[in-house]
Every structure is written in C-alpha cells, then in structure tokens.
Design a protein around this motif. Structure first.
Motif, PDB file in Angstrom:
ATOM      1  N   ARG A 194       2.029   3.959  -0.559  1.00 20.86           N
ATOM      2  CA  ARG A 194       1.596   3.267   0.669  1.00 20.86           C
ATOM      3  C   ARG A 194       0.286   3.838   1.174  1.00 20.86           C
ATOM      4  O   ARG A 194      -0.620   3.101   1.570  1.00 20.86           O
ATOM      5  N   SER A 195       0.184   5.161   1.158  1.00 22.05           N
ATOM      6  CA  SER A 195      -1.033   5.809   1.634  1.00 22.05           C
ATOM      7  C   SER A 195      -2.235   5.411   0.782  1.00 22.05           C
ATOM      8  O   SER A 195      -3.309   5.102   1.305  1.00 22.05           O
ATOM      9  N   LYS A 196      -2.051   5.396  -0.532  1.00 24.40           N
ATOM     10  CA  LYS A 196      -3.143   4.991  -1.426  1.00 24.40           C
ATOM     11  C   LYS A 196      -3.525   3.533  -1.192  1.00 24.40           C
ATOM     12  O   LYS A 196      -4.709   3.186  -1.210  1.00 24.40           O
ATOM     13  N   LYS A 197      -2.509   2.695  -0.982  1.00 30.21           N
ATOM     14  CA  LYS A 197      -2.772   1.278  -0.748  1.00 30.21           C
ATOM     15  C   LYS A 197      -3.556   1.090   0.550  1.00 30.21           C
ATOM     16  O   LYS A 197      -4.531   0.327   0.596  1.00 30.21           O
ATOM     17  N   VAL A 198      -3.166   1.806   1.586  1.00 26.06           N
ATOM     18  CA  VAL A 198      -3.875   1.721   2.870  1.00 26.06           C
ATOM     19  C   VAL A 198      -5.319   2.184   2.704  1.00 26.06           C
ATOM     20  O   VAL A 198      -6.254   1.525   3.169  1.00 26.06           O
ATOM     21  N   ARG A 199      -5.507   3.327   2.009  1.00 19.71           N
ATOM     22  CA  ARG A 199      -6.864   3.836   1.791  1.00 19.71           C
ATOM     23  C   ARG A 199      -7.699   2.861   0.966  1.00 19.71           C
ATOM     24  O   ARG A 199      -8.872   2.642   1.244  1.00 19.71           O
ATOM     25  N   ASN A 216       5.722   6.963  -0.220  1.00 17.50           N
ATOM     26  CA  ASN A 216       4.761   7.253   0.850  1.00 17.50           C
ATOM     27  C   ASN A 216       3.351   7.415   0.277  1.00 17.50           C
ATOM     28  O   ASN A 216       2.369   6.970   0.872  1.00 17.50           O
ATOM     29  N   ILE A 217       3.270   8.059  -0.876  1.00 20.82           N
ATOM     30  CA  ILE A 217       1.960   8.227  -1.531  1.00 20.82           C
ATOM     31  C   ILE A 217       1.404   6.871  -1.947  1.00 20.82           C
ATOM     32  O   ILE A 217       0.222   6.582  -1.750  1.00 20.82           O
ATOM     33  N   GLU A 251       8.956  10.247  -0.967  1.00 16.01           N
ATOM     34  CA  GLU A 251       7.610  10.825  -0.917  1.00 16.01           C
ATOM     35  C   GLU A 251       6.654  10.105  -1.876  1.00 16.01           C
ATOM     36  O   GLU A 251       5.487   9.893  -1.551  1.00 16.01           O
ATOM     37  N   GLU A 266       0.193  15.665  -8.357  1.00 16.73           N
ATOM     38  CA  GLU A 266       0.881  14.989  -7.259  1.00 16.73           C
ATOM     39  C   GLU A 266       2.393  15.078  -7.442  1.00 16.73           C
ATOM     40  O   GLU A 266       3.122  15.301  -6.473  1.00 16.73           O
TER      41      GLU A 266
END
Length: 183
Positions: free
Chosen positions: A80-85, A77-78, A74, A38
């Motif tokens: 946040r994306s992981k938290k949302v998922r 953003n990763i 970035e 990543e």
C-alpha cells in the motif's frame, strides 16, 4: 510476561520460536515482496511485535500464527505504501509535465505574437529593427550598412517600437519583451 510461564522460560520459548520460524517467515515474506532486505526487516518487526505482546499471546501456542499474520499484514502495508508513493510520484510528474507543457505553449504563443508583430512592420522598418535587435548593431553601423542617415535609423526604430507596443501592449511592457526575447 505470560502469566503461565516465568520470565526465563518466556525468553527460552521466544528464542526457540525465533530459531524455528525465522527462515520460514523470511521465505514467506520474500515470496510476497521479492526483496531480501525488506523481507528480513518485516520478519524482524514481526518478532519485535510478538515480544512486545508476550503478555497477551501464548508464545508456545499462538506465537507462530501471530507471526505469520503479522508478516502478511506488514507486507500488505508495504504494498500500500509503495502504491501510494507511486501514485503520488505519478501525480507530481504529471503536474510538472503539464506545467512545462503550459509554459512551452505560452512561450510559443508569445514568440508567434512577437514574430507576427515584426512581420507587420514595413520592410525598411523591419530591416532596421532586426539589425538592431537580432544582430546587435548600433544605429551608426545600421546607417552605414543601409546607406541611410542615423536619424533615419532612429525614426525607423521609433516607428517599429510604436507598432510593437500597440500590437503587444496587452501582454507585458514592450521593453521587457524586447530585452527578454531579443537579448
């Protein structure tokens, strides 16, 4: 291209910026993400964005600052994306667990009501009913085993089904209950 330098000079400056900063940026991204692949992807993305904005950014002066800012954004953003998922997965899991629990409670409630209806049958009627539905015995077998006539078995079964229908009629048709529950 950056109006201050020619296209070849821009490529050379970009290449030098890449060579000088890639490893540092990778370490920075890795400390944030704790994932080598990543981190590498984030740094590569930052360099792509820098190249795309080369007309707006002075590669020699502000390139490094732009790269660090881009890497940091970035990485966030990763996160946040992981938290949302993760939140979504938790919500889906909770919903399925709740549905499963609800289904099990409904099933248990149905089983309890059926058992209560069976227990409410007169003893001889209950015995005939249970032999027919739980032991899969034919009327003739039940009659021979209990030393009664086949007609008596038929009458007892008719009586049992009538009582079951009366007590469980509000749920679903008795034939479905008896097929689903006892077979």
């Amino acid at each position: 291209m950056n109006k201050l330098i020619n296209p070849q000079r821009a490529k050379d400056v970009y290449k030098q910026c890449f060579q000088e900063n890639f490893e540092r940026l990778h370490r920075y991204a890795f400390t944030l993400l704790q994932d080598n692949e990543e981190a590498r992807d984030v740094v590569q993305l930052a360099f792509v964005k820098l190249w795309q904005k080369q007309e707006e950014i002075n590669l020699e002066g502000a390139g490094r600052a732009y790269l660090y800012t881009t890497v940091q954004r970035e990485c966030y953003n990763i996160f946040r994306s992981k938290k949302v998922r993760k939140n979504y997965a938790s919500a889906v899991h909770a919903t399925h667990a709740e549905e499963y629990t609800d289904d099990r409670l409904e099933s248990r409630e149905l089983s309890n009501r059926i058992q209560a209806a069976i227990d409410a049958l007169p003893p001889k009627c209950r015995e005939v009913f249970c032999k027919s539905r739980f032991e899969d015995k034919k009327y003739a077998e039940i009659a021979a085993e209990l030393n009664i006539s086949v007609k008596t078995v038929e009458v007892q079964m008719s009586k049992a089904l009538k009582v079951m229908r009366e007590q469980l009629g509000d749920l679903i048709p008795i034939s479905i209950i008896l097929i689903a529950y006892f077979k």
